[in-house]
Design a protein around this motif. Structure first.
Motif, mmCIF file in Angstrom:
data_model
loop_
_atom_site.group_PDB
_atom_site.id
_atom_site.type_symbol
_atom_site.label_atom_id
_atom_site.label_comp_id
_atom_site.label_asym_id
_atom_site.label_seq_id
_atom_site.Cartn_x
_atom_site.Cartn_y
_atom_site.Cartn_z
ATOM 1 N N VAL A 58 37.821 -32.459 -33.106
ATOM 2 C CA VAL A 58 37.296 -33.713 -33.596
ATOM 3 C C VAL A 58 36.491 -32.845 -34.042
ATOM 4 C CG1 VAL A 58 35.599 -35.227 -32.542
ATOM 5 C CG2 VAL A 58 37.432 -34.802 -31.360
ATOM 6 N N VAL A 88 39.115 -36.197 -36.996
ATOM 7 C CA VAL A 88 39.787 -35.263 -36.640
ATOM 8 C C VAL A 88 40.835 -34.691 -37.448
ATOM 9 C CG1 VAL A 88 40.711 -36.333 -33.825
ATOM 10 C CG2 VAL A 88 41.365 -36.550 -35.760
ATOM 11 N N HIS A 100 40.853 -40.156 -33.358
ATOM 12 C CA HIS A 100 40.793 -39.771 -31.980
ATOM 13 C C HIS A 100 40.955 -41.013 -32.116
ATOM 14 C CE1 HIS A 100 40.118 -39.240 -27.991
ATOM 15 N NE2 HIS A 100 39.906 -37.967 -28.274
#
Length: 98
Positions: free
Chosen positions: A8, A40, A33
């Motif tokens: 992340v 991400v 994500h």
């Protein structure tokens, strides 16, 4: 299929949560994500390449008494009542819990 590692991306630049995703090589890298929607990035890591010391090979070699003996190991087998009898190698002929 390969397993890719993602991280992340946080606004403060600190490392975020890491997670793995199984994807085909032809698929594009994730940008968010899959559960939270946070941005991400894909993390590049060393590939997991099998070698002669892989778990599978190690298990097979550890079960081969002739190889263990040749490498200088001592093997004991449980005979009952908490006693172990030497099958090969150096050391006492019997070991007991007592």
């Amino acid at each position: 299929m390969p397993v890719y590692l993602y991280e992340v991306v946080r606004e403060d630049g600190q490392p975020g949560e890491r997670f793995e995703v199984v994807q085909r090589m032809a698929e594009d890298a994730l940008t968010v994500h899959p559960e939270t929607g946070e941005p991400v990035k894909r993390v590049i890591t060393a590939p997991a390449i099998g070698s002669r010391w892989m778990d599978m090979n190690m298990d097979r070699n550890m079960k081969d008494d002739s190889k263990l003996n040749k490498l200088g190991f001592t093997k004991y087998e449980k005979s009952g009542d908490g006693k172990y009898v030497k099958k090969f190698g150096q050391g006492p002929d019997m070991i007991s819990k007592d």
